[in-house]
Design a protein around this motif. Structure first.
Motif: not given
Ligand SMILES: Cc1cc2nc3c(=O)[nH]c(=O)nc-3n(C[C@H](O)[C@H](O)[C@H](O)COP(=O)(O)OP(=O)(O)OC[C@H]3O[C@@H](n4cnc5c(N)ncnc54)[C@H](O)[C@@H]3O)c2cc1C
Lengths: 285, 771
Positions: B632, B635-637, B674-675, B691, B694-696, B700-701, B757-759
């Motif tokens: 994207d 958003t850079c996702a 990615l996460y 959580f 710390y993104l698992m 959805n992903e 990461t998007p950032q």
């Protein structure tokens, strides 16, 4: 992750709840509604209320209705209630559009709208929506009832002007005019997470021109607010890419974004811009 | 033995272990309780580095319900935690004490232990323990200047080197040199079930028990018996259902030792269940490495030499694996490619973060990323395709077995079999590589940021040297297979049953498989490093064949037939091809072999046997992964649109289970790509302890993955031809996605760090003017 000891109260009426809260407020007594923010905070012992006043047995707080062109949402109304059709008109459509972005199903079936307002997370969708709709928060205590304009309600990140002994019994907001267009966009790294930033927009189009534009930005600053610079960029303009881009730029320029370990201000500002434009585009679809 | 075409090996039969799990009767460590048990709570350091000035536990001790509070002073008899594979001289002084002595080195380090009558009281008491710490400077970057672990002990605990050939002279004369500088982020296995341990001293039998063991019960029993000075028969480990292992579960941590010590001292049971916050700051973390890598190539992109210097961020202490991850990093980095000369130099550095150890595909997730980044960089530099540069360098099937003078897990590297190019072609075909290029070009023209990336890799699996199993048929014909294996949820029981069933000629559902119990079998390798199926299944196979021989030789006498003319079908011995003729069931034979049975006539009692499998080398499965991603622009996702994983497992005993392993691994690999990341602030405060932070990846992903399971190159190193499956799905996800993101940005080498990461991507895109 076991909570510190507390005393549990389960009043059956609003007055009883107010009485108990008035007694225990100074001992860090707190309302528990859906528990979806408070219970995790207690598990981490970030919150250590000595008393919990559970309002889930108070049937009078179940109200969800439109009365005199105002939507009334009682303190026992869960996120999951806002499915399509639950509320009539463009207001209902907007609620239904926003709702699935909050957390996940199990959280939505417990967490409450008013609890979200009381908790006042900067990235709460409901706080941004209440802001968009110029809501009034009805606070009840043994001292009586107080109506707080949403503009005077938030006080900082996770902080409100509610007194410790006040219960939010209801939120009220004028419904959107028939024909109002609405849009919502948020960006979070995973679906259901608290967003890095979000935009909720509403406007009408009359004779090819935008009227009554509203742009509410959440997640970017300590609490949501309407961005008048963006609204001004839309007011009277044709609802086209140029106007949306101008509004998006205005919103991005107007916010003073929060920073955290992952996200700097510049990135959050970029998300505000993208969210605003996408929200506006969605409103035209 | 060759598989019979209709055998149960190779079939996706249903799992034997599912019933209790599905009906809610699973027994996880949290489900285990003993009468009058105490609950332990650990008081952890809130400082990343400092001197302990004072610990005041008076108020905690005074709280009703509190039985005891321990600090290091209370357990002088317990030394620091040993390495699994024994003594390692230079690391000895760096071992972690069970409770901090004088100094703390990471936030989350155990400082005191509370024992109370319930878990709530224990946690209340923990809050009352006052610890005064005088902060010391922290080291938060393994590349930064070294400091003191303790006076006179450098934070660079070791330097690791491996290599062959004279890289310097190759670099001096090479056509081109390509260099990269890349980082893999700190993440780890985060199983749904956190750790847990219940120590119990059974005074009646004088046995010390540890419940909640996982992964390597037998190895841990050895270490713990040594630590507590108990004979092997006086200490036993019991595995429960395990809600995910991934490397982090089942190691010996301070808490395991504390519950045992407390059970001994208090003479009862002591239970500890880790909470999520603890897990995210106290269980082994993994992966964090910085690599400066360069390759010397000729004009066609042939890899002439690789030099790799890396900084391995070990966190505050070596753990039970000691230097394994860093050593594997050195040994496996060249992967599936020929390399003329190679030099690896690893700095094994201690920092003030949670200690690190293995996580599914340790040393491979990291090196696959590094090496495949390097291959992409070579392709870019020489303007050849990313596929050509790989095909050019992949070891070919006629070079197998392919030995190189490197070592992984103390085993000399020797790839056993494989058709690396052939498998790559299968994946390229599956994703329709050539058409895809056109489609992507089309989409890019429309302004989209889309790209495809690939990575090839070799896995390692089935580290020996030996495993055994016992197969026993009872007088009803039911079969028990006793293994020293372990189940971390991977379908161990089913697979062992399938192998036994096929060798013996019985229904696999008539087999019970024992695992994770040190009181049932003396030895066992457990379940780690993708070895259970290779090692234990081959041992089960050997044992089952012996039982088969016994049954046939007995039946031959009874049915007056040559044993070679007999077969076993569904537990019944018959004459080959005669389903109607005389027959005898295995149960009947077992009955005749009872110690007191008349017909036994001097035969060894029981229809049972031990079987062993020995091997002198690991086996090397291999694979490749292809990712299609879109980015994207605002958003850079990164959105993973398509994903292919091809993997040659030699022989799939149960293809659905293999697929499950691959898909589960992929989801974790996506997390690391990615996460997921453990972040710390500059004072060493961990920022990823819930959580929320710390993104698992969730359902959805995680996109759909096309899995190609190949059996092109069975291993010649075991009779069944098996290679392991556990780590293939995760191994190259970071590598493939990085390559795809580069491609989407039309900027080879853009990605230098995981997770993307998007950032971080925003910064890259800003720099490239792509945002
Ligand atoms: C995994 C997860 C993900 C989440 N993701 C999101 C998300 O994306 N967006 C989002 O907006 N929220 C999210 N939430 C929070 C969730 O929406 C909460 O339900 C909501 O913030 C609080 O509502 P509650 O009814 O659960 O309040 P509680 O947790 O019961 O209370 C929260 C606070 O509000 C006070 N309070 C509650 N009700 C009242 C009242 N009537 N009067 C006065 N004070 C009151 C309590 O005392 C407490 O301090 C998430 C939660 C979880 C667990």
């Amino acid at each position: 992750m076991k909570p510190a000891p507390f005393t549990y109260h389960r009043p059956l009426s609003i007055d009883e709840a107010a009485r108990i809260l008035s007694d225990v407020a100074e001992h860090d007594g707190r309302i528990i509604a859906g528990g979806q923010s408070l219970a995790p905070m207690m598990a981490f012992r970030v919150a250590r209320p000595h008393h919990l006043v559970d309002i889930n047995e108070i049937a009078a707080l179940d109200v969800l209705t439109i009365e005199d062109a105002a939507l009334r949402i009682g303190a026992r109304v869960r996120h999951a209630r806002f499915i399509p059709g639950a509320i009539a008109g463009p207001t209902g459509e907007l609620f239904a559009k926003v709702m699935p972005n909050i957390a996940n199903y199990s959280v939505r079936s417990r967490g409450t709208f008013c609890g979200s307002l009381a908790h006042a997370d900067p990235a709460s969708e409901w706080c941004a929506l209440a802001t968009l709709l110029d809501a009034e928060i009805i606070a009840h205590s043994v001292r009586g009832e107080r109506r707080i304009d949403v503009r005077d309600y938030f006080d900082g990140a996770m902080s409100t002007t509610l007194a410790p002994d006040e219960i939010v019994i209801e939120a009220r907001m004028p419904v959107l005019r028939e024909g109002t267009r609405t849009g919502f966009y948020e960006f979070s790294r995973r679906k259901g997470d608290f967003a890095i930033a979000m935009a909720i927009v509403a406007f009408s189009v009359e004779n090819g021109r935008i009227t009554s534009p509203r742009v509410s930005i959440g997640g970017a600053e300590p609490y949501p607010r309407r961005i008048h610079e963006a609204e001004a960029a839309l007011d009277g303009a044709a609802p086209d890419a140029a106007a949306f881009a101008a509004a998006a730029d205005a919103a991005a320029a107007a916010v003073d974004p929060m920073e955290d370990a992952m996200t700097d201000a510049a990135y959050r500002r970029d998300i505000v811009r993208a969210a605003t434009r996408r929200g506006l585009e969605q409103a035209m679809q | 033995m060759n598989a019979k075409p209709q055998g149960v090996i190779g079939q996706s039969v249903q799992r034997l272990e599912d019933r209790p799990l599905i009906i809610g009767k699973g027994m996880f460590v949290g489900d285990i309780s003993f009468a009058h048990q105490l609950h332990m709570r650990i008081v952890r350091s809130t400082s990343a580095h400092g001197l302990i000035k004072r610990i005041d536990a008076q108020a905690a001790r005074a709280l009703p319900g509190v039985h005891a509070v321990w600090t290091a002073q209370d357990i002088p008899e317990i030394g620091p935690i040993d390495f699994r594979e024994g003594k390692i001289e230079k690391l000895e002084p760096y071992r972690q004490p069970v409770l901090a002595i004088d100094r703390v080195r990471y936030v989350g380090e155990p400082v005191a232990a509370i024992f109370a009558s319930d878990a709530y009281i224990a946690e209340d008491a923990a809050d009352l323990v006052e610890i005064e710490i005088e902060d010391l400077p922290v080291i938060m970057d393994a590349r930064a200047a070294t400091g003191d672990f303790a006076p006179g002990l450098s934070s660079e605990a070791a330097i690791i080197t491996q290599g062959f050939g004279d890289t310097a002279s190759v670099f001096a004369t090479a056509y081109a040199v390509v260099e990269i500088d890349v980082t893999v982020g700190r993440h780890s296995g985060v199983p749904l079930e956190t750790r847990g341990a219940i120590g119990r001293y059974d005074a009646a039998r004088d046995v010390l028990e540890l419940h909640g063991a996982a992964k390597v019960p037998h190895k841990n029993k050895e270490t713990l018996a040594r630590l507590f000075g108990r004979p092997a028969a006086a200490l036993h480990l019991f595995e429960t259902h395990v809600g995910g292992g991934f490397g982090v579960r089942g190691e010996i941590y301070p808490e395991d030792i504390l519950v045992l010590a407390a059970a001994l001292r208090f003479g009862g049971a002591v239970k500890w269940i880790e909470d999520r916050r603890e897990h995210l700051m106290a269980a082994n973390q993994s992966r964090e490495q910085h690599h400066k890598t360069r390759a010397a190539v000729d004009e066609k992109g042939t890899l002439l030499a690789i030099e790799n210097e890396f900084w391995h961020d070990q966190g505050a202490y070596p753990r039970t694996h000691a230097m394994r991850v860093a050593e594997t990093t050195c040994g496996i980095l060249p992967g599936p490619y020929r390399v003329g000369a190679y030099k690896a130099l690893g700095h094994y550095r201690l920092t003030n973060k949670t200690p690190a150890a293995t996580y599914r595909a340790p040393g491979r997730y990291e090196t696959n990323f590094v090496r495949e980044r390097l291959l992409d960089a070579i392709a870019a530099k020489l303007k050849i395709s990313r596929i050509d540069v790989r095909k050019q360098n992949l070891i070919s099937s006629d070079e197998m077995p392919y030995a190189r003078p490197l070592c992984v897990l103390e085993d000399d590297v020797s790839y056993d079999s494989g058709d690396y190019v052939g498998l790559l072609d299968k994946s390229l075909k599956a994703i329709k590589w050539d058409e895809l290029q056109g489609e992507l070009a089309e989409r890019r023209k429309r302004g989209e940021l889309v790209g495809v990336g690939l990575a090839t890799f070799v896995e390692k699996s089935g580290l020996g040297p030996t495993d055994g199993a016992h197969v026993c048929v009872d007088t009803t014909g039911a079969i028990e297979v006793i293994t020293g294996g372990a189940s971390v949820g991977q379908g161990f029981e089913t697979v062992m049953a399938q192998v036994c069933a096929e060798a013996l000629g019985v229904d696999y559902r008539n087999i019970r498989v024992v695992h994770g119990r040190t009181d049932r079998i003396d030895f066992g390798i457990g379940a780690h490093a993708s070895r259970a199926t290779v090692m234990t299944a081959n041992a089960v196979h050997a044992a089952a064949l012996i039982v088969r021989e016994k049954a046939l030789s007995f039946a031959a006498e009874l049915l007056q037939s040559d044993a070679a003319m007999l077969d076993i079908i569904e537990g019944r011995v018959i004459r080959r091809g005669e389903s109607e003729g005389p027959s005898i069931t295995l149960g009947e034979i077992a009955n005749h072999l009872r110690p007191a049975a008349k017909l036994r006539r001097g035969r060894e009692p029981g229809l049972s046997a031990d079987g062993w499998f020995d091997t002198d080398h690991q086996v090397y499965p291999y694979g490749n992964q292809i990712a299609v991603v879109s980015i994207d622009r605002e958003t850079c996702a990164v959105n993973v649109e398509q994903y292919v994983i091809a993997y040659d497992i030699g022989r799939a005993i149960n293809p659905v289970l293999v697929r499950g392993q691959i898909l589960g691994g992929f989801a974790q690999g996506l997390g690391g790509a990615l996460y997921e990341e453990f972040l710390y602030d500059e004072r060493g405060e961990p920022l990823s302890v819930t959580f929320v932070d710390y993104l698992m990846p969730t359902a959805n992903e995680v996109p759909n993955v096309e899995v190609i399971i190949a059996e092109d190159a069975p291993s010649p190193r075991n009779p069944l031809g098996i290679k392991g499956a556990g780590e293939s799905g995760i191994a190259a996800v970071g590598a493939a996605i990085a390559s795809a993101v580069d491609d989407a940005l039309s900027s080879p080498g853009a990605v230098t760090q995981l997770p993307i990461t998007p950032q971080r991507l925003k910064k890259i895109m800003n720099r490239l003017g792509r945002a």
